[in-house]
Design a protein around this motif. Structure first.
Motif, short mmCIF file in Angstrom:
data_model
loop_
_atom_site.label_atom_id
_atom_site.label_comp_id
_atom_site.label_asym_id
_atom_site.label_seq_id
_atom_site.Cartn_x
_atom_site.Cartn_y
_atom_site.Cartn_z
N GLN A 91 0.84 -1.21 0.00
CA GLN A 91 0.00 0.00 0.00
C GLN A 91 0.87 1.25 0.00
O GLN A 91 0.59 2.21 -0.72
N ALA A 92 1.93 1.21 0.81
CA ALA A 92 2.81 2.38 0.91
C ALA A 92 3.47 2.68 -0.44
O ALA A 92 3.85 3.81 -0.72
N MET A 93 3.63 1.66 -1.27
CA MET A 93 4.23 1.86 -2.60
C MET A 93 3.22 2.39 -3.60
O MET A 93 3.55 2.63 -4.77
N GLY A 94 1.96 2.51 -3.18
CA GLY A 94 0.94 3.00 -4.08
C GLY A 94 0.38 1.92 -4.98
O GLY A 94 -0.10 2.20 -6.08
N ASN A 97 1.09 9.00 4.53
CA ASN A 97 0.81 8.39 3.23
C ASN A 97 -0.59 7.78 3.17
O ASN A 97 -0.88 6.93 2.34
N LEU A 135 -2.19 5.73 5.02
CA LEU A 135 -2.49 4.37 5.47
C LEU A 135 -3.47 4.43 6.64
O LEU A 135 -4.13 3.45 6.96
N ARG A 156 -2.65 7.17 -4.54
CA ARG A 156 -1.62 6.22 -4.95
C ARG A 156 -0.45 6.92 -5.61
O ARG A 156 0.71 6.55 -5.42
N ARG A 197 1.60 8.44 -2.88
CA ARG A 197 2.35 7.40 -2.16
C ARG A 197 3.63 7.01 -2.89
O ARG A 197 4.61 6.64 -2.27
N LYS A 198 3.59 7.08 -4.21
CA LYS A 198 4.78 6.72 -4.97
C LYS A 198 5.91 7.74 -4.75
O LYS A 198 7.07 7.48 -5.06
N MET A 215 8.78 4.34 2.35
CA MET A 215 8.52 3.94 3.74
C MET A 215 9.34 2.70 4.08
O MET A 215 9.44 1.78 3.28
N LEU A 236 5.62 -1.62 -10.69
CA LEU A 236 4.29 -1.04 -10.48
C LEU A 236 4.14 0.25 -11.30
O LEU A 236 3.04 0.63 -11.66
#
Ligand SMILES: Nc1ncnc2c1ncn2[C@@H]1O[C@H](COP(=O)(O)OP(=O)(O)O)[C@@H](O)[C@H]1O
Ligand SMILES: [Mg+2]
Lengths: 219, 340
Positions: free
Chosen positions: A126-129, B52, B54, B78, B81-82, B86, B109
């Motif tokens: 999730q943290a990586m998007g 971010n 979460l 998203r 977040r990229k 983290m 990704l």
């Protein structure tokens, strides 16, 4: 093969029927089970797509099917079988109850395999998007892979047991051979032969499963 | 850069409510290595995870680069977040993938081509000092090496912020030090703002320029590390600071003082920077008719500045001691009289 009291071709046919039933229902059942297991994991209380209704409904349906013995399930869903394959008897007709039987069973096994994946992995994803699909595809499935192989192994063995009962709707197979010839005609050598064949089958499948699973896991 | 505005968070579990965060406001500036310290359960992780998205606040809002995180759509979030890396206490690497594939994941990704990924991964491995482990699996690595992979993975997409949740808490002291040096290098060379939460005060002491102290979901004190460490206000802050910056007079000396019948006062002097200290101590001895005894001294480095703490016993006639205190009052240093 004279001493077994059946033509060899019959044994080969029975083996083919068993392999046919197991492989097709395993393939269809696994796909359905994977979708259901993923749905359960994602929608459960700690899931990233938490959804009480979806989870409860699916969970209950699976529990209900899992509590019906296969032989009863098979007879119970005959109308459904007729609806789908056009006939109630035969090897292909047996696929429907076999799938209905094995899919919930595999779902539970898969669900456990996926739940074994550390929650931190999902958090990192999730943290990586990552999108939900990406979380499943790039994180959950690869991490659960070794455990999923074992689950399929256990499911396959359960399925072989179920196919023996499929003879009741004229599906044939190794189990049916043992029952009709070995039990009803008191052909003990044939019975012994099929039992040994089944034991070897199961052993081979389990060994393959263990081997591939530990190969994946022991990185 | 990161702006926590009056953030609250209440968890409801089985009808029981936990106030994990209670009206927290903080500003992290670009270039900071901002440390949040507190005991377990203080709400540090919850706070960090707000950045971010979460975790979502139940009150207040959080801005990252001026953007309110909680008004974004999921796909916008998203994308944000990229740009935020983290790392975790338990590393959270994929055990089924090699070091290479672990670091490549965020790039995959982002649909980056394999050729470009190869170049980027080897560049990152070089940066974190793990080039020889490219084909290893996480289980073949030590904790410190795993964290380096975690860091490389977090840096893959060139983030402007790095979030660290107890990133060194699972490591031994030496490995901790090497990871902290790496984080410092990331901040300095890559100009990445770092927000780090920890229960280990020496992590703050080693690399942070700002610190916030949390207790029961509240920030009870925050500011520059130099200010907070040299002049802690809250009890819990004092406790934390004392474990790395000792300023207590040893018991045996206290006992001796209790038997000392001479006329004296005990002063605690605190110096920032080296020159001031030499000068003041020298002057007291030279210009006044008193005898001085150093009861305790410690010198610590904080943010490339020396923080010296001296507890001295000044012995002499009362008027002369008063003159010494007048002199000290006029110096650029903080001091206080110590009673024993
Ligand atoms: N998902 C959650 N559900 C319920 N309570 C939570 C959850 N996450 C954290 N908490 C509670 O919030 C408080 C703060 O937790 P946390 O932020 O993890 O603290 P820290 O990181 O400082 O140890 C704790 O009391 C914890 O039990
Ligand atoms: Mg925490």
């Amino acid at each position: 093969m004279m001493e077994l009291g059946v033509p060899f071709s019959k044994i080969v046919l029975a083996a083919q029927q068993t392999i046919y039933m197991v492989s097709i229902s395993l393939a269809i059942g696994s796909v359905l089970a994977m979708m259901m297991a993923m749905t359960l994991v994602l929608t459960n209380d700690n899931g990233i797509l938490k959804n009480k209704y979806v989870y409860t409904v699916l969970n209950t349906v699976i529990n209900i099917i899992r509590s019906i013995p296969f032989i009863i399930l098979m007879v119970f869903i005959l109308p459904l079988t007729k609806e789908i394959v056009g006939t109630r008897v035969g090897t292909t007709a047996a696929l429907v109850p076999l799938v209905v039987f094995i899919a919930p069973y595999l779902t539970r096994l898969f669900e456990n395999s996926i739940l074994e994946v550390d929650k931190g992995i999902v958090e990192a994803a999730q943290a990586m998007g990552a999108s939900y699909f990406e979380i499943v595809w790039y994180f959950l499935l690869p991490e659960a892979y070794g455990s999923l192989i074992l689950s399929v192994t256990i499911g396959t063995i359960g399925l072989i047991g179920a196919t023996a009962m499929a003879g009741a709707i004229g599906a044939g197979g190794v189990g049916d051979l043992a029952l009709t010839y070995g039990y009803e005609r008191l052909n003990f050598p044939l019975m012994l032969f099929t039992v040994i064949v089944l034991i070897i089958f199961v052993q081979i499948i389990q060994s393959f499963g263990n081997y591939f699973s530990s190969k994946v896991r022991n990185h | 850069m990161i702006n926590f505005i009056d953030i609250s968070k209440t968890f409801t579990m089985k009808k029981q409510q936990t106030n994990a965060l209670d009206h927290v406001s903080l500003q992290v500036r670009a270039g900071d290595i901002f440390g949040v310290i507190g005991f377990s359960g203080a709400g540090k992780s919850t706070l960090l995870r707000m950045v971010n998205g979460l975790e979502t606040p139940t009150g207040g809002r959080i801005e990252v680069d001026g953007q309110d995180i909680n008004t974004l759509s999921f796909s916008e979030l998203r994308q944000v977040r990229k740009r935020i890396g983290m790392i975790f206490q338990q590393f959270n690497l994929l055990n089924s993938k090699t070091v290479y594939d672990n670091i490549a994941i965020p790039l995959r990704l982002n649909r980056v081509g394999e050729k470009e990924i190869r170049a980027r991964v080897s560049e990152l491995l070089e940066f974190v000092g793990l080039s020889d482990k490219v084909n290893a699996y996480p289980n073949q690595l030590s904790g410190g090496q795993k964290q380096r992979v975690g860091i490389a993975r977090a840096l893959a997409t060139n983030p402007s912020i790095l979030l660290c949740d107890e990133a060194t808490s699972a490591l031994d002291p030496e490995t901790t030090d090497s990871i902290l040096r790496l984080l410092e290098k990331i901040n300095r060379e890559l100009k990445i703002t770092i927000l780090i939460v920890t229960h280990e005060i020496h992590v703050i002491q080693r690399i942070c320029n700002k610190v916030a102290v949390m207790e029961h979901g509240r920030v009870i004190e925050w500011g520059s590390v130099l200010d907070v460490f040299s002049n802690p206000q809250q009890e819990i802050t004092k406790k934390f600071v004392q474990t790395v910056i000792a300023d207590k007079i040893p018991d045996s000396i206290v006992q001796k003082l209790q038997g000392d019948r001479r006329n004296y006062k005990i002063l605690r002097l605190q110096f920032l920077g080296e020159n001031v200290r030499d000068n003041v101590l020298y002057r007291i001895n030279k210009d006044f008719d008193v005898e001085t005894n150093i009861l305790f001294a410690s010198v610590n480095e904080l943010q490339q500045t020396v923080l010296g703490i001296f507890v001295i016993q000044v012995i002499g006639e009362s008027p002369e001691i008063e003159r010494v205190m007048d002199y000290i009052r006029n110096q650029q240093l903080s001091w206080q009289e110590v009673m024993i």
